[in-house]
Design a protein around this motif. Structure first.
Motif, PDB file in Angstrom:
ATOM      1  N   VAL A   5       0.845  -1.189   0.000  1.00  0.00           N
ATOM      2  CA  VAL A   5       0.000   0.000   0.000  1.00  0.00           C
ATOM      3  C   VAL A   5       0.884   1.242   0.000  1.00  0.00           C
ATOM      4  O   VAL A   5       1.933   1.273   0.644  1.00  0.00           O
ATOM      5  CB  VAL A   5      -0.945   0.019   1.221  1.00  0.00           C
ATOM      6  N   GLN A   6       0.463   2.252  -0.756  1.00  0.00           N
ATOM      7  CA  GLN A   6       1.125   3.553  -0.748  1.00  0.00           C
ATOM      8  C   GLN A   6       0.123   4.596  -0.267  1.00  0.00           C
ATOM      9  O   GLN A   6      -1.023   4.624  -0.731  1.00  0.00           O
ATOM     10  CB  GLN A   6       1.640   3.923  -2.146  1.00  0.00           C
ATOM     11  N   VAL A   8      -0.717   8.525  -0.043  1.00  0.00           N
ATOM     12  CA  VAL A   8      -0.416   9.823  -0.624  1.00  0.00           C
ATOM     13  C   VAL A   8      -0.581  10.884   0.460  1.00  0.00           C
ATOM     14  O   VAL A   8      -1.686  11.088   0.983  1.00  0.00           O
ATOM     15  CB  VAL A   8      -1.348  10.131  -1.808  1.00  0.00           C
ATOM     16  N   ILE A  77      -2.033   9.943  -6.448  1.00  0.00           N
ATOM     17  CA  ILE A  77      -2.689   8.671  -6.781  1.00  0.00           C
ATOM     18  C   ILE A  77      -2.235   8.185  -8.158  1.00  0.00           C
ATOM     19  O   ILE A  77      -2.011   6.988  -8.367  1.00  0.00           O
ATOM     20  CB  ILE A  77      -4.215   8.826  -6.712  1.00  0.00           C
ATOM     21  N   ALA A  80       0.930   6.162  -7.967  1.00  0.00           N
ATOM     22  CA  ALA A  80       0.949   4.944  -7.142  1.00  0.00           C
ATOM     23  C   ALA A  80       1.190   3.709  -8.000  1.00  0.00           C
ATOM     24  O   ALA A  80       0.669   3.585  -9.113  1.00  0.00           O
ATOM     25  CB  ALA A  80      -0.353   4.820  -6.375  1.00  0.00           C
ATOM     26  N   VAL A  85      -3.940   1.946  -2.359  1.00  0.00           N
ATOM     27  CA  VAL A  85      -3.542   3.336  -2.181  1.00  0.00           C
ATOM     28  C   VAL A  85      -4.522   4.012  -1.230  1.00  0.00           C
ATOM     29  O   VAL A  85      -5.693   3.635  -1.139  1.00  0.00           O
ATOM     30  CB  VAL A  85      -3.495   4.070  -3.545  1.00  0.00           C
ATOM     31  N   THR A 156      -5.832   0.300  -6.111  1.00  0.00           N
ATOM     32  CA  THR A 156      -5.250   1.389  -6.884  1.00  0.00           C
ATOM     33  C   THR A 156      -5.902   1.543  -8.245  1.00  0.00           C
ATOM     34  O   THR A 156      -6.145   2.671  -8.701  1.00  0.00           O
ATOM     35  CB  THR A 156      -3.729   1.169  -7.032  1.00  0.00           C
ATOM     36  N   GLN A 160      -7.410   5.072  -9.662  1.00  0.00           N
ATOM     37  CA  GLN A 160      -6.786   5.692 -10.828  1.00  0.00           C
ATOM     38  C   GLN A 160      -7.728   5.815 -12.022  1.00  0.00           C
ATOM     39  O   GLN A 160      -7.344   6.381 -13.055  1.00  0.00           O
ATOM     40  CB  GLN A 160      -5.525   4.904 -11.222  1.00  0.00           C
TER      41      GLN A 160
END
Length: 364
Positions: A5-6, A8, A77, A80, A85, A156, A160
């Motif tokens: 997981v990222q 932001v 985003i 990513a 995310v 994600t 996106q």
């Protein structure tokens, strides 16, 4: 970088404690951070992040969209690459173990997204959405519209999608269109009040989302939701739930703070302008979803009816008498045919009892 997981993290001011937010994200071994320096010198932000694991931090410069917080979130985003995310303000942080808990819940439920519980330092942990269920949540049954901020983690590829972009032309409310689509797109959404929380920090001297705004500006923002083609195509029961939330949380809160007897600090001209704007918003709701007033307890329904009529004196009188009825009567909707509706006072009471029992079982 092989993060699951990222998060932001958008930062708009050099003095914001972005390093605290990022450091907390990195306590989860499965997580990484995407830091978006929004109209800031990237080197200044880099200095604040020194000492943290740079291999798990992506720093991006975003030099447009000043004053519009949706812009850096969209930029982050888009960058990513992890399967999951999430977004985060630079003043905020997660409680210990939060991201790991959300990832675990997402995998266990085969979810498309996991909503984070919210904690405010001054008021404690909230219960939005107000539901005892934890998976496959529904916008009506589980009152998802009460949760506008899409904080947590989401797949994600979903975030996106260009149709999921945050509004890039407003100073607040940029997340309304995103949450509307997330909650009504038949996605698998999970949530548990028992999970560690996303903490809304109180460090900043000025948070854009908490800045008082003219009622006309708020009403224009609410109207955008009903102008949205997605809203116009929703089933009638979903539109009903959306209208009730907007009336109960947005419209009534604005009316109580601006038009009630306890209101002070504004001249009569301002109150007249606010009343006119809020009346326009109430009439829009009544036009979009006729009959929605029936689900409210009688005192609250009278306020909304007075707003629709647009008479400031009647609005003031209705506000002063909202809770004049006996508690038993206040527990019933003004139209009894709505007694089993998820938005009725009775159903709220039953849900609260269910949640309390569920918490008791978990503690035991």
């Amino acid at each position: 970088m092989n993060a699951d997981v990222q998060i932001v993290v958008a930062t708009h001011q050099a003095e914001r404690p972005v390093e605290r937010a990022v450091a907390q994200v990195l306590t989860c071994p499965q997580a990484a951070a995407i830091v978006v320096a929004h109209n800031l010198d990237q080197d200044v932000v880099k200095q604040r992040l020194r000492g943290l694991d740079s291999s798990r931090i992506t720093l991006i410069s975003c030099l447009h969209g000043e004053g519009h917080p949706g812009v850096p979130f969209n930029v982050g985003i888009a960058a990513a690459r992890a399967p999951w995310v999430g977004i985060m303000g630079s003043d905020d942080w997660f409680e210990e173990g939060a991201l790991a808990a959300y990832l675990s819940r997402a995998h266990h439920d085969k979810a498309d997204g996991v909503i984070a519980p919210l904690r405010h330092p001054a008021t404690g942990k909230g219960k939005l959405p107000f539901t005892a269920r934890t998976r496959n949540l529904h916008p009506v049954r589980d009152r998802l519209f009460y949760r506008t901020a899409p904080l947590g983690i989401f797949r994600t590829e979903i975030m996106q999608d260009p149709d999921m972009a945050f509004a890039n032309d407003v100073e607040t409310g940029e997340d309304q269109r995103v949450s509307l689509r997330l909650w009504t797109s038949h996605l698998q959404i999970s949530y548990s009040f028992a999970d560690p929380a996303y903490v809304v920090g109180a460090d900043a001297e000025k948070r854009v989302t908490l800045t008082p705004r003219p009622a006309a500006e708020l009403a224009a923002l609410w109207a955008r939701t009903w102008d949205d083609a997605v809203t116009q195509q929703l089933p009638s029961n979903v539109r009903f739930a959306l209208a009730v939330k907007q009336a109960r949380i947005d419209l009534l809160t604005a009316a109580r703070s601006r038009l009630g007897d306890g209101h002070s600090g504004e001249c009569d001209a301002h109150k007249e302008a606010d009343c006119a704007a809020l009346s326009s918003a109430a009439r829009r709701l009544a036009a979009e979803v006729p009959g929605f007033l029936g689900v409210f307890q009688p005192g609250t329904a009278r306020i909304l009816q007075a707003l629709i009529g647009g008479d400031q004196l009647e609005v003031n009188q209705a506000l002063s008498k909202e809770f004049a009825l006996p508690p038993v009567r206040r527990g019933l909707p003004s139209r009894l045919r709505y007694i089993c509706n998820a938005e009725s006072p009775v159903r709220y009471w039953a849900t609260g009892l269910h949640i309390a029992r569920s918490e008791g079982r978990e503690e035991g």
